[in-house]
Write a protein that holds these residues in place. Structure first.
Motif, PDB file in Angstrom:
ATOM      1  N   GLN A  49      22.678 -40.220 -78.942  1.00  0.00           N
ATOM      2  CA  GLN A  49      23.982 -39.946 -78.247  1.00  0.00           C
ATOM      3  C   GLN A  49      25.430 -39.684 -79.773  1.00  0.00           C
ATOM      4  O   GLN A  49      26.054 -38.399 -79.875  1.00  0.00           O
ATOM      5  N   ALA A  50      25.698 -40.507 -80.783  1.00  0.00           N
ATOM      6  CA  ALA A  50      26.271 -40.468 -82.030  1.00  0.00           C
ATOM      7  C   ALA A  50      25.378 -38.884 -82.514  1.00  0.00           C
ATOM      8  O   ALA A  50      26.052 -38.133 -83.362  1.00  0.00           O
ATOM      9  N   SER A  51      23.810 -39.361 -82.921  1.00  0.00           N
ATOM     10  CA  SER A  51      23.898 -37.970 -83.577  1.00  0.00           C
ATOM     11  C   SER A  51      24.256 -36.540 -83.127  1.00  0.00           C
ATOM     12  O   SER A  51      24.720 -35.534 -83.525  1.00  0.00           O
ATOM     13  N   MET A  52      24.455 -36.469 -81.614  1.00  0.00           N
ATOM     14  CA  MET A  52      24.661 -35.059 -81.184  1.00  0.00           C
ATOM     15  C   MET A  52      25.998 -34.438 -80.511  1.00  0.00           C
ATOM     16  O   MET A  52      26.465 -33.873 -81.150  1.00  0.00           O
ATOM     17  N   LYS A  53      26.582 -36.179 -81.044  1.00  0.00           N
ATOM     18  CA  LYS A  53      28.373 -35.862 -81.513  1.00  0.00           C
ATOM     19  C   LYS A  53      28.490 -35.047 -83.427  1.00  0.00           C
ATOM     20  O   LYS A  53      28.889 -34.290 -83.384  1.00  0.00           O
ATOM     21  N   ILE A  54      27.429 -35.677 -83.709  1.00  0.00           N
ATOM     22  CA  ILE A  54      27.896 -35.547 -85.018  1.00  0.00           C
ATOM     23  C   ILE A  54      27.367 -34.099 -85.028  1.00  0.00           C
ATOM     24  O   ILE A  54      27.963 -33.085 -85.254  1.00  0.00           O
ATOM     25  N   TYR A  55      26.012 -33.324 -84.383  1.00  0.00           N
ATOM     26  CA  TYR A  55      26.100 -31.676 -84.493  1.00  0.00           C
ATOM     27  C   TYR A  55      26.683 -30.535 -84.041  1.00  0.00           C
ATOM     28  O   TYR A  55      27.107 -30.510 -84.294  1.00  0.00           O
ATOM     29  N   ALA A  56      27.847 -31.273 -82.717  1.00  0.00           N
ATOM     30  CA  ALA A  56      28.859 -30.532 -82.108  1.00  0.00           C
ATOM     31  C   ALA A  56      29.830 -30.689 -82.963  1.00  0.00           C
ATOM     32  O   ALA A  56      30.210 -29.301 -82.767  1.00  0.00           O
ATOM     33  N   ALA A  57      30.193 -31.676 -83.339  1.00  0.00           N
ATOM     34  CA  ALA A  57      32.072 -31.403 -84.861  1.00  0.00           C
ATOM     35  C   ALA A  57      30.812 -30.997 -85.988  1.00  0.00           C
ATOM     36  O   ALA A  57      32.396 -30.040 -85.874  1.00  0.00           O
ATOM     37  N   LYS A  58      29.893 -30.334 -86.633  1.00  0.00           N
ATOM     38  CA  LYS A  58      29.954 -29.279 -87.170  1.00  0.00           C
ATOM     39  C   LYS A  58      29.901 -28.220 -87.006  1.00  0.00           C
ATOM     40  O   LYS A  58      29.521 -27.935 -87.826  1.00  0.00           O
ATOM     41  N   GLY A  59      29.174 -28.150 -86.242  1.00  0.00           N
ATOM     42  CA  GLY A  59      29.168 -27.101 -85.536  1.00  0.00           C
ATOM     43  C   GLY A  59      26.981 -25.991 -86.255  1.00  0.00           C
ATOM     44  O   GLY A  59      27.197 -25.306 -86.186  1.00  0.00           O
ATOM     45  N   ARG A  60      26.400 -27.367 -85.695  1.00  0.00           N
ATOM     46  CA  ARG A  60      25.246 -27.471 -86.763  1.00  0.00           C
ATOM     47  C   ARG A  60      23.852 -27.812 -85.545  1.00  0.00           C
ATOM     48  O   ARG A  60      24.310 -28.024 -84.748  1.00  0.00           O
ATOM     49  N   PRO A  61      22.985 -26.602 -85.739  1.00  0.00           N
ATOM     50  CA  PRO A  61      22.059 -26.743 -84.758  1.00  0.00           C
ATOM     51  C   PRO A  61      21.355 -27.642 -84.471  1.00  0.00           C
ATOM     52  O   PRO A  61      21.163 -28.442 -85.994  1.00  0.00           O
ATOM     53  N   SER A  62      21.163 -28.209 -83.729  1.00  0.00           N
ATOM     54  CA  SER A  62      20.542 -29.678 -83.651  1.00  0.00           C
ATOM     55  C   SER A  62      19.238 -30.306 -84.004  1.00  0.00           C
ATOM     56  O   SER A  62      18.836 -30.908 -83.608  1.00  0.00           O
ATOM     57  N   ASP A  63      18.493 -28.315 -84.714  1.00  0.00           N
ATOM     58  CA  ASP A  63      16.970 -29.075 -85.000  1.00  0.00           C
ATOM     59  C   ASP A  63      17.058 -28.486 -86.378  1.00  0.00           C
ATOM     60  O   ASP A  63      16.061 -28.798 -86.983  1.00  0.00           O
ATOM     61  N   ASN A  64      18.226 -29.032 -86.787  1.00  0.00           N
ATOM     62  CA  ASN A  64      18.454 -29.107 -89.040  1.00  0.00           C
ATOM     63  C   ASN A  64      18.504 -30.849 -88.861  1.00  0.00           C
ATOM     64  O   ASN A  64      19.319 -31.373 -88.516  1.00  0.00           O
ATOM     65  N   PRO A  65      17.425 -31.417 -88.949  1.00  0.00           N
ATOM     66  CA  PRO A  65      17.716 -32.563 -89.263  1.00  0.00           C
ATOM     67  C   PRO A  65      18.839 -33.483 -90.324  1.00  0.00           C
ATOM     68  O   PRO A  65      19.365 -32.683 -91.178  1.00  0.00           O
ATOM     69  N   LEU A  66      19.184 -34.677 -89.253  1.00  0.00           N
ATOM     70  CA  LEU A  66      20.061 -35.342 -90.310  1.00  0.00           C
ATOM     71  C   LEU A  66      19.410 -36.520 -90.697  1.00  0.00           C
ATOM     72  O   LEU A  66      18.347 -36.925 -91.444  1.00  0.00           O
ATOM     73  N   GLY A 150      28.461 -24.200 -92.329  1.00  0.00           N
ATOM     74  CA  GLY A 150      29.076 -23.060 -93.539  1.00  0.00           C
ATOM     75  C   GLY A 150      30.339 -23.104 -94.399  1.00  0.00           C
ATOM     76  O   GLY A 150      29.946 -22.528 -95.992  1.00  0.00           O
ATOM     77  N   ARG A 151      30.678 -24.234 -94.363  1.00  0.00           N
ATOM     78  CA  ARG A 151      32.005 -24.389 -95.124  1.00  0.00           C
ATOM     79  C   ARG A 151      31.245 -25.527 -96.406  1.00  0.00           C
ATOM     80  O   ARG A 151      30.301 -25.910 -96.499  1.00  0.00           O
ATOM     81  N   PRO A 152      32.195 -24.940 -97.296  1.00  0.00           N
ATOM     82  CA  PRO A 152      31.726 -26.097 -98.497  1.00  0.00           C
ATOM     83  C   PRO A 152      31.442 -27.695 -98.012  1.00  0.00           C
ATOM     84  O   PRO A 152      32.422 -27.957 -97.150  1.00  0.00           O
ATOM     85  N   SER A 153      31.082 -28.231 -99.020  1.00  0.00           N
ATOM     86  CA  SER A 153      30.608 -30.003 -98.700  1.00  0.00           C
ATOM     87  C   SER A 153      32.126 -30.343 -99.159  1.00  0.00           C
ATOM     88  O   SER A 153      32.404 -30.588-100.753  1.00  0.00           O
ATOM     89  N   PRO A 154      32.329 -31.071 -98.336  1.00  0.00           N
ATOM     90  CA  PRO A 154      34.063 -31.908 -98.878  1.00  0.00           C
ATOM     91  C   PRO A 154      33.526 -33.085-100.096  1.00  0.00           C
ATOM     92  O   PRO A 154      33.160 -34.123-100.201  1.00  0.00           O
ATOM     93  N   THR A 155      34.853 -32.470-101.220  1.00  0.00           N
ATOM     94  CA  THR A 155      34.900 -33.820-102.127  1.00  0.00           C
ATOM     95  C   THR A 155      35.599 -34.664-102.353  1.00  0.00           C
ATOM     96  O   THR A 155      36.163 -35.902-102.949  1.00  0.00           O
ATOM     97  N   THR A 156      36.894 -34.010-101.469  1.00  0.00           N
ATOM     98  CA  THR A 156      37.957 -35.519-100.928  1.00  0.00           C
ATOM     99  C   THR A 156      38.408 -35.284 -99.513  1.00  0.00           C
ATOM    100  O   THR A 156      37.487 -34.050 -98.881  1.00  0.00           O
ATOM    101  N   ALA A 157      38.546 -36.571 -99.368  1.00  0.00           N
ATOM    102  CA  ALA A 157      39.249 -36.640 -97.359  1.00  0.00           C
ATOM    103  C   ALA A 157      40.182 -35.438 -97.191  1.00  0.00           C
ATOM    104  O   ALA A 157      40.002 -35.470 -95.507  1.00  0.00           O
ATOM    105  N   GLN A 158      41.119 -35.017 -97.978  1.00  0.00           N
ATOM    106  CA  GLN A 158      42.099 -34.426 -97.415  1.00  0.00           C
ATOM    107  C   GLN A 158      40.880 -33.125 -97.016  1.00  0.00           C
ATOM    108  O   GLN A 158      41.007 -32.249 -95.637  1.00  0.00           O
ATOM    109  N   HIS A 159      39.982 -32.004 -97.509  1.00  0.00           N
ATOM    110  CA  HIS A 159      39.023 -31.309 -97.331  1.00  0.00           C
ATOM    111  C   HIS A 159      38.725 -31.928 -95.698  1.00  0.00           C
ATOM    112  O   HIS A 159      38.442 -31.045 -94.965  1.00  0.00           O
ATOM    113  N   VAL A 160      38.322 -32.034 -95.285  1.00  0.00           N
ATOM    114  CA  VAL A 160      37.458 -33.189 -94.168  1.00  0.00           C
ATOM    115  C   VAL A 160      38.556 -33.196 -93.472  1.00  0.00           C
ATOM    116  O   VAL A 160      38.232 -32.157 -92.441  1.00  0.00           O
TER     117      VAL A 160
END
Ligand code: AMP
Ligand code: MG
Length: 210
Positions: A49-66, A150-160
């Motif tokens: 369930q936690a992994s499903m939440k990660i995909y949902a929060a990122k808008g990442r397809p769930s076949d893109n492994p973590l 699709g957005r750049p990887s964050p390097t600060t908490a503010q970006h997140v």
């Protein structure tokens, strides 16, 4: 949801704040935290369930492994079928650090976490906040970069916060992260190890030890 942002000093980790973050992950919620590469969006890697939440929060397809993050070498054996000799050599040289290795997975790792694959990607980050969080949250934290797809990887908490605020429970602000480059990924599921993604650790650095 109101995202809580908590500052944690990596040289002097606030135990109460760390415990709150780890309790959230143990309860199946998501917490963003710094690693030495980029900020990660963390959830319990053994909880589908936690992994499903990660995909949902990122808008990442769930076949893109973590990638599953560990903070203790002994944590590797239970989640994989086998650790090849060459992988042990790389682990000794580059872990903790920005190297991800892929192995055949054990039954402990849900298919939700691996995007349906029978292999699992594992990394042992060196950031002290990441290490403490992983250990106290149960030892296995799935953590893609803490940005929407699709957005750049964050390097600060503010970006997140700007990108994922309101979609996750908590953000640990450990200051700007050092590398900003993603981990190098090496696949050990075939006879010959293959670099799937170049990153901070170069092919030359790998060839020097193998
Ligand atoms: P990241 O977006 O930095 O979390 O890295 C995740 C990436 O690691 C995926 O998009 C894949 O390219 C790779 N990856 C993770 N797990 C596997 C796996 N089991 N097999 C092949 N590639 C994987
Ligand atoms: Mg990413």
């Amino acid at each position: 949801m109101q995202t809580k942002v908590v500052k944690i000093d990596s040289a002097n980790i606030d135990e109460a704040a760390m415990k709150e973050a780890c309790d959230l992950i143990r309860a199946g919620e998501l917490v963003a935290f710094p690693t030495e590469t980029v900020y990660g969006l963390g959830g319990n890697a053994l909880d589908p369930q936690a992994s499903m939440k990660i995909y949902a929060a990122k808008g990442r397809p769930s076949d893109n492994p973590l990638i599953v993050h560990i903070a203790d070498l002994n944590a590797l054996v239970p989640i994989v079928k086998e650790v090849p000799e060459k992988a042990k050599i790389l682990a000794e040289k580059f872990w903790p650090g920005p190297l991800t290795m892929i192995f055949e997975k054990s039954d402990l790792v849900p298919l939700e976490t691996t995007g349906g694959l029978n292999s699992v990607a594992v990394r042992f980050p060196s950031d002290p906040i990441a290490a403490e969080l992983i250990l106290q949250a149960g030892g296995y934290v799935a953590a893609p970069s803490a940005n929407t797809s699709g957005r750049p990887s964050p390097t600060t908490a503010q970006h997140v916060e700007e990108d994922l605020g309101d979609a996750i429970e908590m953000i640990i602000d450990g200051g700007p992260v050092g590398i900003g480059l993603e981990s190098t990924i090496v696949d050990f599921t075939e006879d010959v190890p293959v670099v799937l993604r170049p990153g901070y650790i170069s092919l030359e650095m790998l060839q020097e030890v193998l």
